[in-house]
Scaffold this motif. Structure first.
Motif, PDB file in Angstrom:
ATOM      1  N   ALA A 104      18.642   3.300  -1.516  1.00 27.77           N
ATOM      2  CA  ALA A 104      17.815   4.091  -0.595  1.00 27.77           C
ATOM      3  C   ALA A 104      17.268   3.193   0.509  1.00 27.77           C
ATOM      4  CB  ALA A 104      16.666   4.755  -1.349  1.00 27.77           C
ATOM      5  N   ARG A 105      16.938   3.820   1.621  1.00 26.84           N
ATOM      6  CA  ARG A 105      16.288   3.100   2.718  1.00 26.84           C
ATOM      7  C   ARG A 105      14.830   3.529   2.772  1.00 26.84           C
ATOM      8  NH1 ARG A 105      18.973   2.058   8.073  1.00 26.84           N
ATOM      9  NH2 ARG A 105      18.062   4.050   8.637  1.00 26.84           N
ATOM     10  N   VAL A 106      13.956   2.537   2.950  1.00 27.66           N
ATOM     11  CA  VAL A 106      12.516   2.779   3.010  1.00 27.66           C
ATOM     12  C   VAL A 106      11.947   2.176   4.294  1.00 27.66           C
ATOM     13  CG1 VAL A 106      12.234   2.870   0.496  1.00 27.66           C
ATOM     14  CG2 VAL A 106      11.968   0.691   1.671  1.00 27.66           C
ATOM     15  N   ARG A 107      10.803   2.700   4.691  1.00 26.07           N
ATOM     16  CA  ARG A 107      10.043   2.128   5.800  1.00 26.07           C
ATOM     17  C   ARG A 107       8.577   2.386   5.548  1.00 26.07           C
ATOM     18  NH1 ARG A 107      10.586   6.061  11.137  1.00 26.07           N
ATOM     19  NH2 ARG A 107       9.584   7.878  10.198  1.00 26.07           N
ATOM     20  N   GLY A 108       7.736   1.624   6.226  1.00 26.00           N
ATOM     21  CA  GLY A 108       6.299   1.805   6.120  1.00 26.00           C
ATOM     22  C   GLY A 108       5.723   2.400   7.387  1.00 26.00           C
ATOM     23  N   GLY A 109       4.758   3.265   7.216  1.00 25.02           N
ATOM     24  CA  GLY A 109       3.967   3.786   8.320  1.00 25.02           C
ATOM     25  C   GLY A 109       2.517   3.417   8.051  1.00 25.02           C
ATOM     26  N   ALA A 110       1.756   3.115   9.101  1.00 29.19           N
ATOM     27  CA  ALA A 110       0.389   2.626   8.907  1.00 29.19           C
ATOM     28  C   ALA A 110      -0.611   3.418   9.730  1.00 29.19           C
ATOM     29  CB  ALA A 110       0.303   1.147   9.270  1.00 29.19           C
ATOM     30  N   SER A 118     -17.986  -7.762   8.235  1.00 29.86           N
ATOM     31  CA  SER A 118     -18.115  -8.367   6.910  1.00 29.86           C
ATOM     32  C   SER A 118     -18.744  -9.737   7.131  1.00 29.86           C
ATOM     33  CB  SER A 118     -16.715  -8.490   6.302  1.00 29.86           C
ATOM     34  OG  SER A 118     -16.692  -9.435   5.284  1.00 29.86           O
ATOM     35  N   PRO A 119     -19.426 -10.290   6.151  1.00 27.23           N
ATOM     36  CA  PRO A 119     -20.014 -11.622   6.334  1.00 27.23           C
ATOM     37  C   PRO A 119     -18.983 -12.695   6.723  1.00 27.23           C
ATOM     38  CG  PRO A 119     -20.895 -10.607   4.355  1.00 27.23           C
ATOM     39  CD  PRO A 119     -19.801  -9.707   4.861  1.00 27.23           C
ATOM     40  N   ALA A 120     -17.743 -12.501   6.303  1.00 28.70           N
ATOM     41  CA  ALA A 120     -16.709 -13.506   6.586  1.00 28.70           C
ATOM     42  C   ALA A 120     -15.859 -13.183   7.810  1.00 28.70           C
ATOM     43  CB  ALA A 120     -15.803 -13.666   5.364  1.00 28.70           C
ATOM     44  N   GLY A 121     -16.038 -11.998   8.404  1.00 28.05           N
ATOM     45  CA  GLY A 121     -15.224 -11.603   9.559  1.00 28.05           C
ATOM     46  C   GLY A 121     -15.206 -10.096   9.712  1.00 28.05           C
ATOM     47  N   LYS A 122     -14.066  -9.559  10.048  1.00 27.04           N
ATOM     48  CA  LYS A 122     -13.895  -8.110  10.201  1.00 27.04           C
ATOM     49  C   LYS A 122     -12.977  -7.622   9.089  1.00 27.04           C
ATOM     50  CE  LYS A 122     -15.986  -8.206  14.225  1.00 27.04           C
ATOM     51  NZ  LYS A 122     -17.281  -7.636  14.474  1.00 27.04           N
ATOM     52  N   LEU A 123     -13.334  -6.507   8.469  1.00 26.94           N
ATOM     53  CA  LEU A 123     -12.576  -5.977   7.345  1.00 26.94           C
ATOM     54  C   LEU A 123     -11.930  -4.656   7.756  1.00 26.94           C
ATOM     55  CD1 LEU A 123     -11.930  -6.436   4.306  1.00 26.94           C
ATOM     56  CD2 LEU A 123     -13.917  -4.992   3.817  1.00 26.94           C
ATOM     57  N   SER A 124     -10.609  -4.586   7.585  1.00 30.15           N
ATOM     58  CA  SER A 124      -9.907  -3.345   7.900  1.00 30.15           C
ATOM     59  C   SER A 124      -9.358  -2.721   6.632  1.00 30.15           C
ATOM     60  CB  SER A 124      -8.767  -3.590   8.885  1.00 30.15           C
ATOM     61  OG  SER A 124      -7.671  -4.207   8.245  1.00 30.15           O
ATOM     62  N   THR A 125      -9.300  -1.405   6.648  1.00 29.43           N
ATOM     63  CA  THR A 125      -8.597  -0.648   5.620  1.00 29.43           C
ATOM     64  C   THR A 125      -7.476   0.091   6.334  1.00 29.43           C
ATOM     65  OG1 THR A 125     -10.646  -0.342   4.381  1.00 29.43           O
ATOM     66  CG2 THR A 125      -8.793   1.070   3.783  1.00 29.43           C
ATOM     67  N   VAL A 126      -6.262  -0.242   5.962  1.00 29.69           N
ATOM     68  CA  VAL A 126      -5.079   0.377   6.556  1.00 29.69           C
ATOM     69  C   VAL A 126      -4.330   1.109   5.453  1.00 29.69           C
ATOM     70  CG1 VAL A 126      -2.878  -0.030   7.730  1.00 29.69           C
ATOM     71  CG2 VAL A 126      -4.900  -1.356   8.382  1.00 29.69           C
ATOM     72  N   LYS A 127      -4.107   2.398   5.664  1.00 29.73           N
ATOM     73  CA  LYS A 127      -3.308   3.166   4.712  1.00 29.73           C
ATOM     74  C   LYS A 127      -1.841   3.014   5.115  1.00 29.73           C
ATOM     75  CE  LYS A 127      -2.917   7.737   4.662  1.00 29.73           C
ATOM     76  NZ  LYS A 127      -3.257   9.160   4.464  1.00 29.73           N
ATOM     77  N   VAL A 128      -1.056   2.474   4.183  1.00 26.97           N
ATOM     78  CA  VAL A 128       0.375   2.313   4.412  1.00 26.97           C
ATOM     79  C   VAL A 128       1.112   3.299   3.516  1.00 26.97           C
ATOM     80  CG1 VAL A 128       2.338   0.740   4.365  1.00 26.97           C
ATOM     81  CG2 VAL A 128       0.081  -0.120   5.010  1.00 26.97           C
ATOM     82  N   THR A 129       1.952   4.092   4.132  1.00 31.82           N
ATOM     83  CA  THR A 129       2.769   5.061   3.409  1.00 31.82           C
ATOM     84  C   THR A 129       4.215   4.593   3.464  1.00 31.82           C
ATOM     85  OG1 THR A 129       1.254   6.843   4.020  1.00 31.82           O
ATOM     86  CG2 THR A 129       3.463   7.495   3.289  1.00 31.82           C
ATOM     87  N   VAL A 130       4.811   4.374   2.283  1.00 25.19           N
ATOM     88  CA  VAL A 130       6.207   3.952   2.199  1.00 25.19           C
ATOM     89  C   VAL A 130       7.054   5.206   2.042  1.00 25.19           C
ATOM     90  CG1 VAL A 130       7.911   2.566   0.968  1.00 25.19           C
ATOM     91  CG2 VAL A 130       5.539   1.757   1.160  1.00 25.19           C
ATOM     92  N   GLU A 131       7.833   5.492   3.067  1.00 25.71           N
ATOM     93  CA  GLU A 131       8.703   6.664   3.083  1.00 25.71           C
ATOM     94  C   GLU A 131      10.090   6.290   2.592  1.00 25.71           C
ATOM     95  OE1 GLU A 131       8.721   7.900   7.160  1.00 25.71           O
ATOM     96  OE2 GLU A 131       6.663   8.649   7.073  1.00 25.71           O
ATOM     97  N   VAL A 132      10.768   7.258   1.968  1.00 28.03           N
ATOM     98  CA  VAL A 132      12.159   7.110   1.564  1.00 28.03           C
ATOM     99  C   VAL A 132      12.969   8.028   2.466  1.00 28.03           C
ATOM    100  CG1 VAL A 132      13.830   7.288  -0.317  1.00 28.03           C
ATOM    101  CG2 VAL A 132      11.447   6.692  -0.820  1.00 28.03           C
ATOM    102  N   GLU A 133      13.956   7.460   3.147  1.00 27.29           N
ATOM    103  CA  GLU A 133      14.755   8.232   4.082  1.00 27.29           C
ATOM    104  C   GLU A 133      15.375   9.448   3.379  1.00 27.29           C
ATOM    105  OE1 GLU A 133      17.629   6.964   7.686  1.00 27.29           O
ATOM    106  OE2 GLU A 133      18.251   6.237   5.711  1.00 27.29           O
ATOM    107  N   GLY A 134      15.167  10.627   3.975  1.00 24.07           N
ATOM    108  CA  GLY A 134      15.743  11.855   3.445  1.00 24.07           C
ATOM    109  C   GLY A 134      14.947  12.518   2.337  1.00 24.07           C
ATOM    110  N   GLU A 135      13.820  11.927   1.936  1.00 25.18           N
ATOM    111  CA  GLU A 135      12.992  12.490   0.862  1.00 25.18           C
ATOM    112  C   GLU A 135      11.693  13.044   1.438  1.00 25.18           C
ATOM    113  OE1 GLU A 135      13.942  12.797  -2.292  1.00 25.18           O
ATOM    114  OE2 GLU A 135      15.824  11.721  -1.955  1.00 25.18           O
ATOM    115  N   LYS A 136      11.196  14.106   0.811  1.00 26.41           N
ATOM    116  CA  LYS A 136       9.956  14.727   1.282  1.00 26.41           C
ATOM    117  C   LYS A 136       8.724  13.943   0.853  1.00 26.41           C
ATOM    118  CE  LYS A 136      11.713  19.407   1.551  1.00 26.41           C
ATOM    119  NZ  LYS A 136      11.608  20.783   1.092  1.00 26.41           N
ATOM    120  N   ARG A 137       8.743  13.435  -0.391  1.00 27.22           N
ATOM    121  CA  ARG A 137       7.575  12.722  -0.923  1.00 27.22           C
ATOM    122  C   ARG A 137       7.705  11.225  -0.673  1.00 27.22           C
ATOM    123  NH1 ARG A 137       7.503  14.786  -6.868  1.00 27.22           N
ATOM    124  NH2 ARG A 137       6.754  12.676  -7.076  1.00 27.22           N
TER     125      ARG A 137
END
Length: 150
Positions: A104-110, A118-137
């Protein structure tokens, strides 16, 4: 790949989709190497002959293999110039809604869902969705936490 000139420019994308990585094929060799690295040799991953009669008709990638690709996808999706460093500090939530069959082929979307001081810098939360080519879920949905220092 999308390039941001500063953390301020990146932060302004909160709530926005950042783009997609290129598609990549999941190979049996990659699955086997992951099995060796993690000592997870379950037949559904590493025995193509037995897996033919299994629930998916073929071998499937480990869920954690799919998750580990998130680290490769993120710099293919976006880059922030001018940083001293960026550090992966963990995950908030991870789900594996669907398997990834060998070949299968996969890719990420962000999507940037949070950005804060944050005390140490900047904190990000990124939602990454790994898609499978040709699949709905998707194969994986993960909220990644990264610390950025200018």
């Amino acid at each position: 790949m999308r390039t941001f000139d500063s953390l301020a420019e990146f932060a302004a994308m909160k709530g926005e989709h950042l783009g997609y990585s290129p598609w990549r094929e999941i190979t049996q060799k990659q699955i086997d190497l992951f099995a060796e690295a993690t000592d997870d040799h379950q037949w559904i991953h590493v025995d193509p002959e037995k897996a033919k009669d299994g629930p998916f008709g073929t071998t499937i990638a480990h869920g954690y293999l799919t998750l580990s690709l998130v680290n490769a996808f993120m710099p293919e999706i976006f880059w922030i110039d001018g940083l001293k460093m960026g550090v992966n500090v963990g995950l908030n939530r991870v789900r594996f809604p669907a398997p990834v069959k060998v070949g299968a082929r996969v890719r990420g979307g962000a999507e940037l869902i949070e950005f804060k001081n944050s005390p140490a810098g900047k904190l990000s939360t990124v939602k990454v969705t790994v898609e499978v080519e040709g699949e709905k879920r998707p194969a994986c949905v993960a909220e990644t936490l990264s610390l950025y220092v200018e």
